[in-house]
Design an enzyme around this catalytic site. Structure first.
Site, short mmCIF file in Angstrom:
data_model
loop_
_atom_site.label_atom_id
_atom_site.label_comp_id
_atom_site.label_asym_id
_atom_site.label_seq_id
_atom_site.Cartn_x
_atom_site.Cartn_y
_atom_site.Cartn_z
CB SER A 47 27.94 35.81 -20.67
OG SER A 47 27.96 36.22 -19.32
CE LYS A 48 34.96 35.44 -23.16
NZ LYS A 48 34.94 36.67 -23.94
NE ARG A 49 27.29 38.66 -16.66
CZ ARG A 49 26.21 38.15 -16.13
NH1 ARG A 49 26.11 37.98 -14.84
NH2 ARG A 49 25.18 37.81 -16.91
#
Ligand code: GLU
Length: 498
Positions: A250-252
Site C-alpha cells: 500500500s501507499k505506506r
C-alpha cells in the site's frame, strides 16, 4: 481463440497490483496470439472519473501494453465502457425476470442494514434473507408500475459453485453462503458481478485473469452464467502483492502507482520485467532478466505461483539499472533531461549540443543511478562546486592540510592554469610532470587532485570527468558548469595555496 481483458475501474491511479494484472493478461494474449481488450468498468458513477480513465490509458501506453480492442480504438464487441452498455444489462436482467430466475426486491436500505446487524450479532455471515423472493410476480409488477424503487436480485439455486482455477486449482463454494445478490440496483445501475458476466460473455472472453481479491466474486459470477445458461470462461486468480513487511502493498510502502514509478525515472521495460516476476517465473525457475520479447515467448499460466509475491525495491532498481545500461544514450539523455531540468541544472528545452554533452554525463555517472530521479544527486559534482565547502568537510579538508597533498596541488594547479585547451591527455601529462617534480604517484598523486576538482573522495573516472567539465563550461546551461581551471583557481584561493 484466446481473448482476454483488463477491466479496470477508473476510480484512482493504476497501482502495482492492477498493472501486474494488465501485464499478465497482455503477455498471455501476446504469447497465444490472442486478443487483448481494455474495458473500462465505470458503473460506480460516484467514484469513476474521466481524468482517471485518461491517466489509465496514458499509464498503460507508457508501460507498453497496447490493446487490440478498447474505448479509444473500438472493436467488434463495443462499446468498451460499461456506462455505455446499460441496455445490455437491462436486456438480460429482463430475460432473467421473465424466466423467474430473478426478482424485484423492495427492501429499504434500513431493512437490509437491520438484517445485516442481526446476522452479525448472531455470529452468522450476513446474507440477504430472501424476503422479496416469494412475492407474487403480479404484485411486484404493480409496485414497480407505481414507481416504487426496486432492485433486481438473482435467485440462487442449485448446490455448489465450482471451478478449476488455473492458479489455485479446484475451488468450490456452497451456494447457500452466497444469498440472492443484486444484479441491478434500484437506481438502474448494474452491479459489478452482473455487468462483468454480461460483458465477458458478449465479448467472448476465454480467460479471466485478475487479482485474488475477486475470488469471492467468482461464485456469484458463476451463478449468473448458470442462470443464463452460458459457458463460463477459465479463471486465473493472481496472488496478492505484499510489501517487504509482508502486509498488503500500500501507499505506506512508498510509491505504488504507475504514475509515481514513471516520475521516479523507472523505465517501462524495467517495470515490465519486474512486474512479470511478481508471481510468475520462467520455466527454468531462475532467469530474472527477460525483455518483453522473452517474456512474451516464455509466458505461461502454468508457472504462476499461489503464494503472495513480495515487492522488492532493490531488485526493481537493479533491473532498472540493467535496462538503463541497455538503453541507447541519446534516448536516455532525452529521458533524463526533465530530471536535471527540475533540479535547475539544465533548461527544459536543452538543445542538441547540450543533449550530446548530457550523454557524456550519463556515461560517467550512471553506475550510481538506480532510477532517473537519483540523477541530480549523482551529477551534483558536475554542476556544483564550492571550494570552501570542500575545506570544511572532514572527509576532504585534509588535501589542504597535509603537506604531501599541498605539495601535489601547488605543483599541479599552475600547470593546469597554464593550459589553453585542456584535454584529458594534457591533464595526464600535467599529473606526470608533478609526479616527477614532487615524487608522488598513484593514490597520493590523484587523490588530492580528485578532491580539489570534484569535492569528492571517489566518483566517476577523471578521464570521463575532465572533458565533461571542459565542454560543459562552454555550453550555455541553466547552471554554469565550472571548468577545471575555474575549480582549481577557486580552490587555490580558498586553501591559500601559493
Ligand atoms: N473492475 C474490476 C476491478 O478493477 C475488474 C475485476 C475483474 O477483472 O473482473 O477490480
Amino acid at each position: 481463440m484466446v481473448r482476454v481483458r483488463f477491466a479496470p475501474s477508473p476510480t484512482g491511479y493504476v497501482h502495482v497490483g492492477n498493472a501486474r494484472t494488465a501485464l499478465f493478461n497482455w503477455l498471455f494474449a501476446r504469447h497465444e496470439g490472442g486478443i487483448y481488450i481494455l474495458r473500462i468498468e465505470d458503473t460506480d458513477v460516484d467514484r469513476s472519473e474521466a481524468r482517471f480513465e485518461k491517466q489509465l490509458l496514458d499509464d498503460l501506453r507508457w508501460l507498453g501494453l497496447d490493446w487490440d480492442e478498447g474505448p479509444d480504438v473500438g472493436g467488434p464487441f463495443g462499446p468498451y465502457r460499461q456506462s455505455e452498455r446499460q441496455s445490455f444489462y437491462h436486456q438480460y436482467a429482463a430475460q432473467l425476470l421473465d424466466a423467474g430466475q430473478a426478482y424485484f426486491c423492495f427492501c429499504t436500505p434500513e431493512q437490509l442494514e437491520a438484517e445485516r446487524e442481526e446476522a452479525l450479532k448472531a455470529g452468522r455471515q450476513p446474507r440477504y434473507s430472501g424476503r422479496c423472493r416469494t412475492r407474487p410476480r403480479e404484485e411486484s409488477a404493480r409496485k414497480v408500475a407505481e414507481g416504487q424503487p426496486a432492485a433486481i436480485r438473482l435467485k440462487i439455486t442449485g448446490n455448489e459453485f465450482e471451478w478449476r482455477d488455473r492458479v489455485h486449482g479446484s475451488m468450490s463454494f456452497e451456494s447457500d453462503v452466497i444469498g440472492d445478490f443484486i444484479l441491478v440496483r434500484s437506481d438502474g445501475h448494474p452491479a459489478y458481478n452482473f455487468a462483468v458476466v454480461i460483458d465477458d460473455h458478449l465479448m467472448e472472453i476465454s480467460n479471466v485473469i485478475r487479482g485474488d481479491d475477486h475470488i469471492s466474486n467468482t461464485p456469484r459470477q458463476l451463478a449468473v452464467y448458470r442462470a443464463l445458461g452460458w459457458q463460463p470462461p477459465e479463471f486465473a486468480h493472481l496472488s496478492t502483492i505484499l510489501g517487504p513487511d509482508r502486509t498488503r502493498l500500500s501507499k505506506r510502502h512508498g510509491a505504488t502507482s504507475l504514475e509515481q514509478f514513471r516520475a521516479m525515472g523507472i523505465l517501462p521495460e524495467a517495470l515490465r520485467n519486474y512486474l512479470a516476476l511478481l508471481g510468475w517465473s520462467p520455466a527454468d525457475g531462475k532467469t530474472e532478466i527477460l525483455n518483453s520479447e522473452e517474456l512474451t515467448r516464455q509466458f505461461s499460466l502454468d508457472h504462476i505461483t499461489k503464494s503472495p509475491a513480495i515487492f522488492d525495491w532493490d531488485k526493481m532498481r537493479w533491473l532498472n539499472r540493467h535496462y538503463m545500461k541497455q538503453t541507447p544514450l541519446p534516448y536516455l539523455a532525452a529521458l533524463s533531461q526533465p530530471f536535471l531540468a527540475e533540479a535547475g541544472y539544465i533548461s527544459q528545452e536543452a538543445d542538441d549540443r547540450a543533449l550530446a554533452w548530457l550523454e557524456r554525463v550519463l556515461d560517467a555517472v550512471l553506475k550510481n543511478v538506480g532510477q532517473l530521479d537519483q540523477l541530480p544527486s549523482a551529477a551534483k559534482l558536475i554542476f556544483e562546486y564550492d571550494a570552501s565547502a570542500i575545506l570544511r568537510r572532514d572527509e576532504t579538508r585534509g588535501v589542504a592540510e597535509e603537506e604531501g597533498a599541498r605539495a601535489v596541488l601547488e605543483a599541479f594547479i599552475p600547470a593546469i592554469l597554464a593550459e589553453e585547451d585542456l584535454t584529458y591527455e594534457r591533464f595526464r601529462a600535467a599529473a606526470q610532470s608533478v609526479c616527477l617534480a614532487v615524487g608522488k604517484k598513484g593514490k597520493e598523486l590523484y587523490h588530492p587532485i580528485r578532491v580539489a576538482l570534484t569535492g569528492e573522495v571517489s566518483g566517476p573516472e577523471l578521464e570521463k570527468l575532465i572533458p565533461i567539465f571542459e565542454q560543459g563550461s562552454r555550453l550555455p546551461l541553466k547552471k554554469h558548469v565550472k571548468s577545471c581551471a575555474e575549480r582549481l583557481r577557486e580552490f587555490a584561493a580558498a586553501a591559500k595555496l601559493g
